[in-house]
Write a protein that holds these residues in place. Structure first.
Motif, short mmCIF file in Angstrom:
data_model
loop_
_atom_site.label_atom_id
_atom_site.label_comp_id
_atom_site.label_asym_id
_atom_site.label_seq_id
_atom_site.Cartn_x
_atom_site.Cartn_y
_atom_site.Cartn_z
N TYR A 255 54.14 28.83 9.81
CA TYR A 255 54.53 29.04 8.54
C TYR A 255 54.02 30.39 7.49
O TYR A 255 54.15 30.65 6.64
N ALA A 256 52.08 29.56 7.11
CA ALA A 256 51.75 30.18 6.70
C ALA A 256 51.90 32.42 7.32
O ALA A 256 51.36 33.10 5.77
N VAL A 257 52.15 32.49 8.09
CA VAL A 257 51.84 33.46 8.78
C VAL A 257 53.05 34.36 8.04
O VAL A 257 53.66 35.42 7.34
N GLY A 258 54.63 33.38 8.12
CA GLY A 258 56.03 33.39 7.63
C GLY A 258 56.91 34.65 8.22
O GLY A 258 57.29 34.79 8.22
N LYS A 259 56.05 34.34 10.15
CA LYS A 259 57.03 34.80 11.38
C LYS A 259 56.30 33.86 12.33
O LYS A 259 55.24 33.46 12.69
N PRO A 260 57.30 33.41 13.24
CA PRO A 260 57.36 33.07 14.89
C PRO A 260 56.03 34.04 15.53
O PRO A 260 56.01 35.45 15.35
N LEU A 261 54.96 33.05 16.09
CA LEU A 261 54.11 33.94 17.02
C LEU A 261 54.54 33.73 18.55
O LEU A 261 53.62 34.13 19.16
N LEU A 262 55.52 32.38 18.37
CA LEU A 262 55.28 32.35 20.30
C LEU A 262 57.18 32.03 20.52
O LEU A 262 57.42 31.90 18.81
N GLN A 263 57.30 32.80 21.72
CA GLN A 263 58.94 31.84 21.66
C GLN A 263 58.41 31.49 22.93
O GLN A 263 57.92 32.03 23.64
N ARG A 264 60.10 30.11 23.46
CA ARG A 264 60.14 30.34 24.31
C ARG A 264 60.65 31.28 25.79
O ARG A 264 61.37 32.05 25.28
N LYS A 265 60.36 31.73 26.59
CA LYS A 265 60.63 32.10 27.82
C LYS A 265 60.68 31.57 29.38
O LYS A 265 59.64 31.01 29.63
N GLY A 266 61.79 30.97 29.36
CA GLY A 266 62.73 30.40 31.09
C GLY A 266 61.38 29.04 30.17
O GLY A 266 61.67 28.18 29.13
N ARG A 267 60.53 28.17 31.05
CA ARG A 267 60.60 27.49 31.32
C ARG A 267 58.96 27.22 30.11
O ARG A 267 57.90 26.34 30.39
N GLY A 268 58.30 28.84 30.06
CA GLY A 268 57.34 29.22 29.34
C GLY A 268 57.13 29.96 27.86
O GLY A 268 57.76 29.56 26.97
N LEU A 269 55.60 30.26 27.82
CA LEU A 269 55.45 30.85 26.54
C LEU A 269 55.63 32.19 26.67
O LEU A 269 55.01 32.45 27.77
N GLU A 270 55.90 33.20 25.60
CA GLU A 270 55.49 33.93 25.40
C GLU A 270 55.47 34.80 23.89
O GLU A 270 55.97 34.00 23.33
N LEU A 271 54.02 35.74 23.75
CA LEU A 271 54.01 35.84 22.14
C LEU A 271 55.05 36.83 21.55
O LEU A 271 55.73 37.66 22.44
N THR A 272 55.31 37.01 20.43
CA THR A 272 55.75 37.43 19.56
C THR A 272 55.16 38.67 19.35
O THR A 272 53.89 38.55 19.79
N GLU A 273 55.82 39.57 19.14
CA GLU A 273 54.98 40.99 18.58
C GLU A 273 54.49 40.41 17.23
O GLU A 273 52.93 41.47 17.19
N THR A 274 54.29 39.41 16.28
CA THR A 274 53.13 39.88 15.39
C THR A 274 52.43 38.39 16.12
O THR A 274 51.52 38.46 16.02
N GLY A 275 52.84 37.77 17.04
CA GLY A 275 51.79 36.74 18.06
C GLY A 275 50.81 38.06 18.65
O GLY A 275 49.64 37.41 18.54
N MET A 276 51.34 38.73 19.15
CA MET A 276 50.33 39.94 19.77
C MET A 276 49.53 40.94 18.61
O MET A 276 48.91 41.19 19.05
N ALA A 277 50.04 40.85 18.03
CA ALA A 277 49.45 41.75 16.81
C ALA A 277 48.13 41.07 16.31
O ALA A 277 47.18 41.54 16.13
N GLY A 278 48.17 39.54 16.39
CA GLY A 278 46.60 38.71 15.91
C GLY A 278 46.16 38.28 17.14
O GLY A 278 45.27 38.08 16.75
N CYS A 279 46.77 38.36 18.23
CA CYS A 279 46.11 37.53 18.99
C CYS A 279 44.92 38.12 19.77
O CYS A 279 43.21 36.93 19.83
N GLY A 280 44.05 39.40 19.71
CA GLY A 280 42.96 40.54 20.41
C GLY A 280 42.25 39.84 19.81
O GLY A 280 40.78 39.79 19.69
N GLU A 281 42.21 40.00 17.81
CA GLU A 281 41.11 40.30 16.95
C GLU A 281 41.57 38.82 17.07
O GLU A 281 39.77 38.22 16.69
N LEU A 282 42.00 37.79 16.84
CA LEU A 282 41.39 36.10 16.97
C LEU A 282 40.77 36.30 17.84
O LEU A 282 39.35 34.77 17.51
#
Length: 89
Positions: free
Chosen positions: A46-73
């Motif tokens: 909500y704070a970012v304004g975009k989804p960071l994760l999405q479901r992939k089968g039974r697991g999760l994957e990072l969205t493009e937005t999530g990938m953009a921030g996870c390394g620095e974070l």
């Protein structure tokens, strides 16, 4: 979309989920429930304004937005942990 920075807890939760790609594993690491981790990630989305994760089968994957921030974070969390370790000893 709020202008204030997101909470440190929501950033920590997302960083853990981004490494594990699993709410349960992230929750175990953070000593909270998977529901609490998911709620914190939703708050960060909500704070970012975009989804960071999405479901992939039974697991999760990072969205493009999530990938953009996870390394620095991850780097930022490592630096915070090192700083706290230095203060402790």
């Amino acid at each position: 979309m709020p202008k204030s920075p997101p909470s440190l807890n929501s950033l920590r939760a997302f960083e853990a989920v981004s490494r594990h790609l699993n709410y349960h594993a992230a929750a175990q690491e953070l000593n909270v429930t998977p529901a609490a981790v998911k709620q914190l990630v939703v708050k960060l989305e909500y704070a970012v304004g975009k989804p960071l994760l999405q479901r992939k089968g039974r697991g999760l994957e990072l969205t493009e937005t999530g990938m953009a921030g996870c390394g620095e974070l991850s780097t930022a969390m490592e630096r915070i942990n090192r700083a706290v370790d230095r203060m402790r000893g």
